[in-house]
Design a protein around this motif. Structure first.
Motif, PDB file in Angstrom:
ATOM      1  N   HIS A  75       0.834  -1.208   0.000  1.00  0.00           N
ATOM      2  CA  HIS A  75       0.000   0.000   0.000  1.00  0.00           C
ATOM      3  C   HIS A  75       0.865   1.254   0.000  1.00  0.00           C
ATOM      4  CE1 HIS A  75      -3.727  -2.278   0.695  1.00  0.00           C
ATOM      5  NE2 HIS A  75      -2.969  -3.089   1.435  1.00  0.00           N
ATOM      6  N   ARG A  76       1.951   1.226   0.733  1.00  0.00           N
ATOM      7  CA  ARG A  76       2.832   2.393   0.774  1.00  0.00           C
ATOM      8  C   ARG A  76       3.494   2.623  -0.580  1.00  0.00           C
ATOM      9  NH1 ARG A  76       5.878   1.678   6.684  1.00  0.00           N
ATOM     10  NH2 ARG A  76       3.997   1.989   7.964  1.00  0.00           N
ATOM     11  N   ASP A  77       3.888   1.559  -1.248  1.00  0.00           N
ATOM     12  CA  ASP A  77       4.476   1.698  -2.576  1.00  0.00           C
ATOM     13  C   ASP A  77       3.494   2.353  -3.539  1.00  0.00           C
ATOM     14  OD1 ASP A  77       6.817   0.547  -1.745  1.00  0.00           O
ATOM     15  OD2 ASP A  77       6.329  -1.457  -2.489  1.00  0.00           O
ATOM     16  N   LEU A  78       2.249   1.886  -3.501  1.00  0.00           N
ATOM     17  CA  LEU A  78       1.254   2.430  -4.425  1.00  0.00           C
ATOM     18  C   LEU A  78       0.910   3.870  -4.069  1.00  0.00           C
ATOM     19  CD1 LEU A  78      -0.502   1.909  -6.850  1.00  0.00           C
ATOM     20  CD2 LEU A  78      -2.251   0.957  -5.349  1.00  0.00           C
ATOM     21  N   ASP A  79       0.787   4.184  -2.782  1.00  0.00           N
ATOM     22  CA  ASP A  79       0.499   5.565  -2.372  1.00  0.00           C
ATOM     23  C   ASP A  79       1.616   6.508  -2.814  1.00  0.00           C
ATOM     24  OD1 ASP A  79      -1.896   4.857  -1.238  1.00  0.00           O
ATOM     25  OD2 ASP A  79      -1.037   4.526   0.764  1.00  0.00           O
ATOM     26  N   GLY A  80       2.865   6.053  -2.669  1.00  0.00           N
ATOM     27  CA  GLY A  80       3.988   6.881  -3.098  1.00  0.00           C
ATOM     28  C   GLY A  80       3.968   7.136  -4.598  1.00  0.00           C
TER      29      GLY A  80
ATOM     30  N   LEU B 236       1.194   7.108  -6.533  1.00  0.00           N
ATOM     31  CA  LEU B 236       0.051   7.952  -6.860  1.00  0.00           C
ATOM     32  C   LEU B 236       0.339   9.413  -6.545  1.00  0.00           C
ATOM     33  CD1 LEU B 236      -2.834   5.664  -5.557  1.00  0.00           C
ATOM     34  CD2 LEU B 236      -2.185   6.073  -7.923  1.00  0.00           C
ATOM     35  N   ALA B 237       1.151   9.662  -5.500  1.00  0.00           N
ATOM     36  CA  ALA B 237       1.482  11.043  -5.139  1.00  0.00           C
ATOM     37  C   ALA B 237       2.383  11.697  -6.186  1.00  0.00           C
ATOM     38  CB  ALA B 237       2.151  11.070  -3.765  1.00  0.00           C
ATOM     39  N   ARG B 238       3.225  10.914  -6.834  1.00  0.00           N
ATOM     40  CA  ARG B 238       4.137  11.459  -7.847  1.00  0.00           C
ATOM     41  C   ARG B 238       4.046  10.585  -9.098  1.00  0.00           C
ATOM     42  NH1 ARG B 238       6.808  11.087  -3.080  1.00  0.00           N
ATOM     43  NH2 ARG B 238       7.776   9.140  -3.756  1.00  0.00           N
ATOM     44  N   ALA B 239       2.870  10.517  -9.659  1.00  0.00           N
ATOM     45  CA  ALA B 239       2.618   9.573 -10.748  1.00  0.00           C
ATOM     46  C   ALA B 239       3.368   9.970 -12.014  1.00  0.00           C
ATOM     47  CB  ALA B 239       1.124   9.497 -11.038  1.00  0.00           C
ATOM     48  N   SER B 240       4.069   9.007 -12.574  1.00  0.00           N
ATOM     49  CA  SER B 240       4.683   9.161 -13.888  1.00  0.00           C
ATOM     50  C   SER B 240       3.993   8.177 -14.824  1.00  0.00           C
ATOM     51  CB  SER B 240       6.190   8.876 -13.815  1.00  0.00           C
ATOM     52  OG  SER B 240       6.851   9.850 -13.043  1.00  0.00           O
ATOM     53  N   ILE B 241       3.020   8.692 -15.555  1.00  0.00           N
ATOM     54  CA  ILE B 241       2.188   7.839 -16.403  1.00  0.00           C
ATOM     55  C   ILE B 241       2.205   8.403 -17.819  1.00  0.00           C
ATOM     56  CG2 ILE B 241      -0.123   6.912 -16.818  1.00  0.00           C
ATOM     57  CD1 ILE B 241      -0.678   7.257 -13.829  1.00  0.00           C
TER      58      ILE B 241
ATOM     59  N   THR C  22      12.959  -4.179   2.259  1.00  0.00           N
ATOM     60  CA  THR C  22      11.562  -4.070   1.830  1.00  0.00           C
ATOM     61  C   THR C  22      11.345  -2.938   0.834  1.00  0.00           C
ATOM     62  OG1 THR C  22      11.059  -2.673   3.736  1.00  0.00           O
ATOM     63  CG2 THR C  22      10.679  -5.044   3.967  1.00  0.00           C
ATOM     64  N   LYS C  23      12.427  -2.199   0.493  1.00  0.00           N
ATOM     65  CA  LYS C  23      12.285  -1.072  -0.420  1.00  0.00           C
ATOM     66  C   LYS C  23      13.134  -1.220  -1.678  1.00  0.00           C
ATOM     67  CE  LYS C  23      11.232   2.452   3.099  1.00  0.00           C
ATOM     68  NZ  LYS C  23      11.607   3.793   3.603  1.00  0.00           N
ATOM     69  N   THR C  24      13.603  -2.404  -1.956  1.00  0.00           N
ATOM     70  CA  THR C  24      14.444  -2.614  -3.127  1.00  0.00           C
ATOM     71  C   THR C  24      13.621  -2.521  -4.412  1.00  0.00           C
ATOM     72  OG1 THR C  24      14.081  -4.999  -3.023  1.00  0.00           O
ATOM     73  CG2 THR C  24      15.981  -4.110  -1.808  1.00  0.00           C
ATOM     74  N   ALA C  25      14.340  -2.434  -5.518  1.00  0.00           N
ATOM     75  CA  ALA C  25      13.652  -2.423  -6.818  1.00  0.00           C
ATOM     76  C   ALA C  25      12.842  -3.698  -7.003  1.00  0.00           C
ATOM     77  CB  ALA C  25      14.687  -2.280  -7.938  1.00  0.00           C
ATOM     78  N   MET C  26      13.370  -4.791  -6.464  1.00  0.00           N
ATOM     79  CA  MET C  26      12.654  -6.064  -6.574  1.00  0.00           C
ATOM     80  C   MET C  26      11.304  -6.005  -5.864  1.00  0.00           C
ATOM     81  SD  MET C  26      12.547  -9.124  -7.518  1.00  0.00           S
ATOM     82  CE  MET C  26      11.055  -9.993  -7.160  1.00  0.00           C
ATOM     83  N   GLU C  27      11.267  -5.491  -4.637  1.00  0.00           N
ATOM     84  CA  GLU C  27      10.023  -5.424  -3.868  1.00  0.00           C
ATOM     85  C   GLU C  27       9.034  -4.449  -4.503  1.00  0.00           C
ATOM     86  OE1 GLU C  27       9.027  -7.233  -1.063  1.00  0.00           O
ATOM     87  OE2 GLU C  27      10.713  -8.421  -1.783  1.00  0.00           O
ATOM     88  N   LEU C  28       9.545  -3.311  -4.965  1.00  0.00           N
ATOM     89  CA  LEU C  28       8.665  -2.345  -5.619  1.00  0.00           C
ATOM     90  C   LEU C  28       8.106  -2.916  -6.920  1.00  0.00           C
ATOM     91  CD1 LEU C  28       7.486   0.491  -5.600  1.00  0.00           C
ATOM     92  CD2 LEU C  28       9.578   1.309  -6.710  1.00  0.00           C
ATOM     93  N   GLY C  29       8.965  -3.604  -7.668  1.00  0.00           N
ATOM     94  CA  GLY C  29       8.488  -4.241  -8.888  1.00  0.00           C
ATOM     95  C   GLY C  29       7.470  -5.321  -8.609  1.00  0.00           C
ATOM     96  N   ARG C  30       7.641  -6.041  -7.523  1.00  0.00           N
ATOM     97  CA  ARG C  30       6.681  -7.088  -7.155  1.00  0.00           C
ATOM     98  C   ARG C  30       5.299  -6.506  -6.892  1.00  0.00           C
ATOM     99  NH1 ARG C  30       5.701 -10.695  -2.491  1.00  0.00           N
ATOM    100  NH2 ARG C  30       6.843  -9.266  -1.137  1.00  0.00           N
ATOM    101  N   THR C  31       5.264  -5.309  -6.294  1.00  0.00           N
ATOM    102  CA  THR C  31       3.973  -4.670  -6.024  1.00  0.00           C
ATOM    103  C   THR C  31       3.218  -4.396  -7.316  1.00  0.00           C
ATOM    104  OG1 THR C  31       4.783  -3.634  -4.002  1.00  0.00           O
ATOM    105  CG2 THR C  31       2.868  -2.636  -5.046  1.00  0.00           C
ATOM    106  N   PHE C  32       3.890  -3.750  -8.274  1.00  0.00           N
ATOM    107  CA  PHE C  32       3.203  -3.370  -9.515  1.00  0.00           C
ATOM    108  C   PHE C  32       2.994  -4.569 -10.430  1.00  0.00           C
ATOM    109  CE2 PHE C  32       4.618   0.692  -7.952  1.00  0.00           C
ATOM    110  CZ  PHE C  32       3.567   1.542  -8.286  1.00  0.00           C
ATOM    111  N   ALA C  33       3.890  -5.526 -10.379  1.00  0.00           N
ATOM    112  CA  ALA C  33       3.704  -6.737 -11.183  1.00  0.00           C
ATOM    113  C   ALA C  33       2.483  -7.517 -10.716  1.00  0.00           C
ATOM    114  CB  ALA C  33       4.951  -7.609 -11.116  1.00  0.00           C
TER     115      ALA C  33
END
Length: 805
Positions: A58-63, A65-70, A192-203
């Motif tokens: 949830h924190r990854d997604l909130d972060g 959404l606050a600075r969305a690069s879409i 818990t903040k590595t590129a792997m963990e962040l990628g796992r959230t969006f994947a």
């Protein structure tokens, strides 16, 4: 079949000197003239993010959404161009402050040839992709790609998502990429903040095929963000949703073993069907009409397709019934009955995508009843109605006592044998009609056992060709029917039939071609049948108006006639009970198999089934049909599955050189079938013209089109095709991978034998032989469950009966 979805990660570690920072580890070495290098690939599975338990998701997604690069509707075609634009967008973002980071260097670090000037192996270093482990092996989700990169000089993590304007082919397992997720993270981060963990959230978010379809429908960044938030709530609540009791107890698709006591819970089945379907009833009318995701164009093209696909078979079978019953059930009655029954079914059925029709087996059954009435001097309308009422009584009792639970005994292979028989029946009807036309008009006409050449008034014309002979006979005042016996008519009929099939199927496949825009291709594919029918009706009736083509007859008789039951004796009523039971058996099998095929797991229908209520509704509709002398009806194949396909959104993937389509979402609406059946009722006003401008050969071409499109996805047909292919061209299906080739061919041969038996009893010209056809269909159950396991091992049978997904 249950599937196990996981994320496939190509991992990366800190590389030693001289190696690139990537997941595809490779070591530079002396190369020959061809530039060969060694590439070491390491793979491992990654768990899906648990949004209910893992707070970091949830924190990854909130972060983000606050600075969305879409980036929406990105037009770049190559992977390098897409990534450059994404990195440029991240660098230009006002929220980003990375003075020490050179994004051009980051671009080079995304690929395996970073820092290696003599090596041209240009592959992505670190990726996450979704894979699904099923009976088919491992299938990649090729519509999205998550790219990871650990950058030394970054101060914080960055995420950029790009939605491409159209799917791109970027190589193996990336043949239909529509979304790119770029994850950048500092080299040293908390675990818990590595590129792997962040990628796992969006994947995890993008691994849901329905969610990817919803993202395609968004038009702004705000809608895109809302879809992400909604998907997060869906994933959080997934494990909290209780399992519906109805599905566990009375749904034939549930895994609960069949018990005798289940049949004595009177009314339990259709009560739970109502509980399952009633909450979705309002959405059956509003989905695709109300809200942001409107699909009016798809609804319109589907309604037009259904109108043609239902009306023309109704005309064809009405014409067949007209000949067999000598006008008691004609085209006008068939069209009216179709409209009434279709409207009732579309309004009240639990499976609104199912299309009820009068079918070829019912037309055969009606012709047999007419023969019995002639043999025993019975009143046809009264006997027909009596048989129909007995049939309805058995169907209603079947719904009350949950007899549809017997569908648990039907395996996929049995359903496909029956479905293929129905397709063959359409082909046989088309061929028989065409042969009849050739038999009547192609051969030389005769008069009183004498050929044309022996006709005295034509002696002076024998030196000319056939057209001149006929012209000369016309001058001698021969009857018009004699003059019309020319070869132009049957040849034109053959061309119209094959032309309707060719144009319809070509346009149906046009959505897979690279021509025109995707929306135009989709519309042309959806309207393939109406376009081909209108085109070749115009060709036959207008461009060749001088050649009279066979058309159906229309009688000027009252439409509704209440059956005179007083003309039947008590013995006639008792005899009608046996025929009514056989008819109920036929409708029960066809109805439930069609509902099962329509609600197959690969169709991803979400609103549930209603086997018991739909069976009872068929009985109630046929009460009205029987009393008013209209043709009976039940759920029809392949119209129902084609209806699902028309309303489906699909995602394509390439596997082993073969193109597969996966249904992403289906709009489950009642509006398309309701509109089509209302228009069919209005079409009675178009009799006799302009509907008589549709020649019979065009109807036969429609039958061939329906038969050809219905075998798409039929596993039995795919395995029959293997007999004609060399082994190197076999598709990578689950039975090819897990079952010995000899066992596959044995199983296919045994299915072909079952199909041959069905065709023998269902199409043999002996009338009374066709009466026991429903019993033969029932016998397929013990053959599959009790006989085949003694020939082929049960484990192989279960694999070949598994879903293709």
């Amino acid at each position: 079949m249950e599937t196990n979805k996981v994320l496939h990660f190509v991992p990366s570690e800190v590389p030693p000197s001289g190696m690139s920072k990537n997941g595809y580890f490779f070591q530079e070495m002396d190369t020959d003239d061809s530039g060969c290098v060694l590439l070491n690939t390491s793979r491992r599975y990654v768990k899906l993010m648990n949004f209910e338990e893992e707070v970091r998701a949830h924190r990854d997604l909130d972060g983000f959404l606050a600075r969305a690069s879409i980036l929406l509707d990105e037009t770049a075609a190559s992977l390098d161009d897409v990534l450059k634009r994404m990195l440029h967008h991240v660098g230009q973002d006002s929220h980003v402050s990375e003075p020490a980071c050179n994004f051009e260097e980051v671009m080079s670090m995304l690929f395996t040839d970073a820092g290696a000037q003599e090596v041209n192996v240009h592959l992505l270093s670190e990726t996450i992709q979704g894979v699904t482990a099923t009976a088919t092996g491992v299938q990649y989700q090729q519509s999205w790609l998550c790219i990871l990169c650990n950058v030394k000089h970054l101060q914080r993590r960055h995420v950029c998502i790009s939605r491409l304007e159209r799917p791109q082919n970027w190589g193996e397992n990336c043949c239909e990429v529509r979304y790119v997720i770029l994850i950048l993270a500092p080299l040293k981060m908390k675990s818990t903040k590595t590129a792997m963990e962040l990628g796992r959230t969006f994947a995890t978010l993008f691994s849901d095929i329905s969610f990817r379809q919803k993202l395609l429908e968004t038009k702004t960044q705000e809608e895109f963000k809302e879809a992400l938030v909604f998907q997060r709530h869906q994933l959080t609540a997934t494990n909290q949703q209780p399992v519906a009791l109805g599905k566990e107890k009375t749904d034939p698709r549930s895994q609960k073993p069949l018990k005798c006591k289940d049949f004595f819970k009177a009314g339990r089945g259709y009560y739970e069907d109502w509980c399952r379907r009633l909450p979705f009833y309002p959405s059956d009318f509003t989905e695709g009409i109300v809200g942001s995701n409107k699909t009016l164009l798809k609804y319109m093209t589907t309604a037009i397709f259904l109108y043609i696909a239902i009306l023309l078979p109704a005309i064809a079978f009405g014409s067949l019934n007209d000949e067999s019953t000598r006008g008691e059930i004609d085209v006008r009655k068939t069209i009216i009955g179709q409209s009434i029954g279709g409207v009732i079914y579309s309004l009240f059925a639990g499976s609104p995508l199912v299309i009820p029709l009068t079918t070829a087996p019912l037309a055969i059954f009606i012709s047999v009843i007419r023969g019995i009435c002639d043999d025993y001097n019975l009143d046809f309308p009264a006997f027909y109605a009596c048989i129909g009422l007995w049939n309805c009584l058995f169907l209603i009792l079947g719904g009350i006592f949950n007899v549809s639970l017997l569908m648990k005994l039907f395996k996929r292979s049995t359903e496909e044998v029956i479905a293929l028989f129905i397709s063959i029946a359409f082909v046989v009807d088309a061929v028989k009609g065409t042969v009849k036309i050739f038999h009547r008009y192609y051969h030389a006409p005769t008069l009183e056992n004498r050929s044309l050449e022996e006709f005295p008034q034509g002696g002076d014309l024998l030196g000319g060709n056939r057209s001149e002979v006929v012209a000369g006979l016309a001058l001698n005042a021969l009857p018009e029917s004699f003059i019309q016996c020319t070869r132009e008519r049957p040849v034109l009929c053959l061309l119209l039939m094959l032309g309707t099939l060719w144009m319809g199927y070509t346009l149906y496949q046009f959505k897979r071609s690279p021509f025109l825009h995707a929306k135009v291709r989709e519309v042309l594919s959806d309207c393939a049948l109406p376009i081909s029918v209108l085109m070749f009706s115009f060709i036959g009736s207008y461009l060749f108006s001088d050649i009279e083509l066979p058309v159906f007859k229309v009688h000027d008789r009252p439409i509704f006639n209440v059956a005179p039951f007083e003309r039947l004796s008590p013995m006639n009523v008792v005899c009608a009970m046996g025929l009514g039971f056989l008819l109920a058996l036929l409708i029960f099998i066809d109805q439930n198999i069609v509902v099962s095929l329509t609600n197959a797991p690969e169709n991803r229908l979400l609103k549930g089934t209603a086997y018991h209520w739909d069976l009872m509704l068929s009985g109630l509709i046929n009460i009205l049909m029987s009393v008013l002398g209209l043709p009976w009806m039940h759920a029809a194949f392949p119209h129902s599955t084609l209806h699902v396909r028309q309303l489906a959104f699909v995602e394509q993937r390439v596997e082993g050189g073969h193109l597969y389509e996966t249904i992403v979402q289906v709009k489950e609406t009642r509006l398309t079938s309701l509109a089509a059946n209302i228009f069919i009722g209005v079409s009675v006003l178009l009799l006799p013209v302009p509907l008589q401008w549709i020649p019979k050969p065009v109807l036969y071409g429609l039958f061939l089109y329906i038969a050809l499109t219905s075998i798409d996805g039929n596993q039995m047909c795919d395995r029959m095709a293997l007999l004609l292919k060399e082994q190197t061209s076999y598709p990578p299906t689950h039975y090819i991978r897990k079952v010995p080739q000899r066992k596959i061919h044995y199983f296919t041969f045994l299915q072909m034998m079952q199909l041959l038996v069905l065709c023998t009893f269902g199409m043999y010209p002996i009338p009374y032989m066709k009466m026991i056809f429903p019993l033969v269909m029932i016998l397929l159950i013990p053959i599959r469950n009790n006989v085949l396991p003694h020939i082929i091992e049960a484990k192989y049978l279960d694999i070949m009966d598994a879903q293709h997904m």
